[in-house]
Enzyme design. Structure first.
Site, PDB file in Angstrom:
ATOM      1  N   LYS A 114      33.833  23.109  13.985  1.00 28.54           N
ATOM      2  CA  LYS A 114      33.897  24.657  14.072  1.00 28.54           C
ATOM      3  C   LYS A 114      33.241  25.233  13.032  1.00 28.54           C
ATOM      4  O   LYS A 114      32.310  26.175  13.206  1.00 28.54           O
ATOM      5  CB  LYS A 114      35.269  25.143  14.151  1.00 28.54           C
ATOM      6  CG  LYS A 114      36.123  24.700  15.422  1.00 28.54           C
ATOM      7  CD  LYS A 114      37.326  25.585  15.570  1.00 28.54           C
ATOM      8  CE  LYS A 114      37.989  25.657  16.871  1.00 28.54           C
ATOM      9  NZ  LYS A 114      39.111  26.238  16.919  1.00 28.54           N
ATOM     10  N   LYS A 201      34.215  16.754  25.826  1.00 31.99           N
ATOM     11  CA  LYS A 201      35.434  17.301  26.333  1.00 31.99           C
ATOM     12  C   LYS A 201      35.134  18.539  27.016  1.00 31.99           C
ATOM     13  O   LYS A 201      34.317  19.501  26.506  1.00 31.99           O
ATOM     14  CB  LYS A 201      36.436  17.256  25.348  1.00 31.99           C
ATOM     15  CG  LYS A 201      36.397  18.400  24.186  1.00 31.99           C
ATOM     16  CD  LYS A 201      37.736  18.370  23.493  1.00 31.99           C
ATOM     17  CE  LYS A 201      37.740  19.439  22.446  1.00 31.99           C
ATOM     18  NZ  LYS A 201      38.797  20.005  21.703  1.00 31.99           N
ATOM     19  N   LYS A 204      36.335  25.457  25.835  1.00 31.26           N
ATOM     20  CA  LYS A 204      35.749  26.878  25.820  1.00 31.26           C
ATOM     21  C   LYS A 204      34.399  27.027  24.903  1.00 31.26           C
ATOM     22  O   LYS A 204      33.429  27.856  25.463  1.00 31.26           O
ATOM     23  CB  LYS A 204      37.034  27.827  25.500  1.00 31.26           C
ATOM     24  CG  LYS A 204      38.161  28.016  26.468  1.00 31.26           C
ATOM     25  CD  LYS A 204      39.163  28.941  25.776  1.00 31.26           C
ATOM     26  CE  LYS A 204      40.083  27.935  25.245  1.00 31.26           C
ATOM     27  NZ  LYS A 204      41.500  28.619  24.910  1.00 31.26           N
TER      28      LYS A 204
HETATM   29  P1  AMP Z   1      42.676  25.003  22.832  1.00 30.97           P
HETATM   30  O1  AMP Z   1      42.281  25.639  23.790  1.00 30.97           O
HETATM   31  O2  AMP Z   1      41.961  24.074  21.968  1.00 30.97           O
HETATM   32  O3  AMP Z   1      43.827  25.835  22.127  1.00 30.97           O
HETATM   33  O4  AMP Z   1      43.736  23.930  23.003  1.00 30.97           O
HETATM   34  C1  AMP Z   1      44.996  23.888  23.587  1.00 30.97           C
HETATM   35  C2  AMP Z   1      45.672  22.924  24.057  1.00 30.97           C
HETATM   36  O5  AMP Z   1      44.876  22.123  25.187  1.00 30.97           O
HETATM   37  C3  AMP Z   1      45.880  21.774  23.045  1.00 30.97           C
HETATM   38  O6  AMP Z   1      47.089  20.802  23.021  1.00 30.97           O
HETATM   39  C4  AMP Z   1      44.666  20.729  23.279  1.00 30.97           C
HETATM   40  O7  AMP Z   1      44.959  19.413  22.705  1.00 30.97           O
HETATM   41  C5  AMP Z   1      44.747  20.774  24.628  1.00 30.97           C
HETATM   42  N1  AMP Z   1      43.131  20.679  25.154  1.00 30.97           N
HETATM   43  C6  AMP Z   1      42.171  21.206  24.815  1.00 30.97           C
HETATM   44  N2  AMP Z   1      40.940  20.857  25.597  1.00 30.97           N
HETATM   45  C7  AMP Z   1      41.310  19.685  26.310  1.00 30.97           C
HETATM   46  C8  AMP Z   1      40.719  18.586  27.138  1.00 30.97           C
HETATM   47  N3  AMP Z   1      39.450  18.860  27.477  1.00 30.97           N
HETATM   48  N4  AMP Z   1      41.607  17.788  27.490  1.00 30.97           N
HETATM   49  C9  AMP Z   1      42.781  17.720  27.388  1.00 30.97           C
HETATM   50  N5  AMP Z   1      43.549  18.636  26.594  1.00 30.97           N
HETATM   51  C10 AMP Z   1      42.779  19.388  26.246  1.00 30.97           C
END
Ligand code: AMP
Ligand code: TRP
Length: 338
Positions: A114, A201, A204
């Protein structure tokens, strides 16, 4: 929450925009399923959302939108809280800052990614101290409820390890096993890849084409799945990352019958990627259509949801306050109740 014999589960998500299939299949689906067997506490972490450049005019509405979406996919409102309504998280974060080495924070992959992004994309290249400190606040989120399990995607493994280090250092310093060392809980799909680039991965922050939003309209979901990258052109014995990702999404979205049939066809060497994409698109659209219906129902009475979440945050806060009182005692701070 609050059945004393049950183990505690905690997880959180940032209100930084749409919920995508990676979030849902990697973490949130697990949040929903775990509610029947555990004491569950789930947070929308708005303090965390301030660590990257953000729009102050949008944060509050993003927070309510994410709450609506979480309830629409099956998270119970009584298990949900908003982080900034429980200020003890920030208080515990300060205490934990004093139990965390700065070197540990600089090594966090998410911080490196980030801060690099900020350096590349912003004219002023601003990197906040909050971004570096983010995993300490995350540790406070987890330990303040003495969580046994933390359902997250694989990308959070390093942060969880840090939270165990901080808990261990704290326990050592105060001379008792006060904090439980939390463990991650992963789904069968802990890492969903971008359909536009299956080597990275789904996320967003990578830009619009790299994530499929759970609540975007069916036509867009279909289009994104049908244009998924399948092969990079190389001939290989191994299933390509893009095809693997599509199979994973198909199974996770519930159509195990098509999954198994198409997998057999693949093994026989006869799979047409177009057929796989049609099956995935149908299955995901069916699943997300149900979520959309539920979201429309909830949105019809926003006031009711807001007052529910304020009440559940106040309830959950009591547990956090209890921990803070005990922690202040243990670390030698004054403990006066006004
Ligand atoms: P975030 O959107 O980064 O706040 O992530 C929220 C939750 O979604 C966290 O538990 C992340 O580990 C999970 N997460 C985010 N992106 C992925 C992905 N591509 N595959 C699996 N889990 C994800
Ligand atoms: N860091 C997590 C993410 O990027 C969000 C988060 C904040 C979290 N606090 C947490 C996850 C506590 C689990 C437990 O997705």
């Amino acid at each position: 929450m609050s059945d004393t014999n049950k183990k505690t589960v905690l997880s959180c998500i940032q209100p930084t925009g749409d919920m995508h299939l990676g979030n849902y299949f990697g973490a949130v689906k697990n949040w929903v399923d775990l509610q029947s067997d555990y004491d569950c506490v789930y947070g929308v972490v708005d303090y965390h959302a301030m660590t990257m450049p953000y729009d102050v005019k949008k944060l509050r509405s993003n927070t309510w939108e994410l709450i609506t979406n979480l309830v629409a996919v099956g998270v119970k409102p009584e298990n949900l809280f908003v982080q900034s309504l429980v200020p003890e998280h920030a208080e515990l974060c300060w205490i934990f800052n004093c139990f965390c080495g700065i070197g540990e924070l600089g090594r966090m992959t998410q911080f490196k990614d980030k801060s690099k992004k900020n350096e590349e994309e912003q004219s002023n290249k601003f990197i906040s101290a909050g971004l570096l400190d983010y995993p300490v606040l995350q540790t406070a989120d987890i330990l303040i409820y003495k969580a046994d399990y933390v359902p997250v995607g694989k990308d959070q493994e390093q942060h969880l390890e840090l939270s165990r280090n901080i808990a261990g250092r704290f326990n050592h310093q105060v001379g008792q096993e006060y904090f439980v060392l939390p463990e991650g809980l992963y789904t069968e799909t802990p890492k969903i890849m971008s359909t536009a680039d299956p080597m990275r991965k789904m996320s967003k922050s990578a830009g619009e084409k790299h994530y499929i939003s759970v609540f975007s309209d069916s036509k867009r979901i279909e289009k994104q799945i049908k244009s998924a990258v399948t092969d990079t052109g190389e001939v290989s014995e191994k299933m390509s990352a893009g095809v693997q990702n599509l199979f994973m999404i198909l199974k996770a979205s519930g159509d195990t019958i098509s999954h198994d049939q198409l997998m057999d066809t693949y093994r026989d060497g006869n799979l047409r990627y177009g057929d796989l994409k049609v099956a995935v698109a149908e299955s995901v659209v069916k699943m997300t259509d149900d979520f959309k219906v539920r979201r429309a129902e909830i949105s019809a009475d926003k006031k009711q949801l807001k007052s529910q979440i304020k009440a559940s945050s106040a309830d959950i806060r009591r547990k956090a306050q209890e921990t803070i009182r005990e922690v202040k005692d243990l670390v030698g701070l004054l403990n006066v109740r006004f």
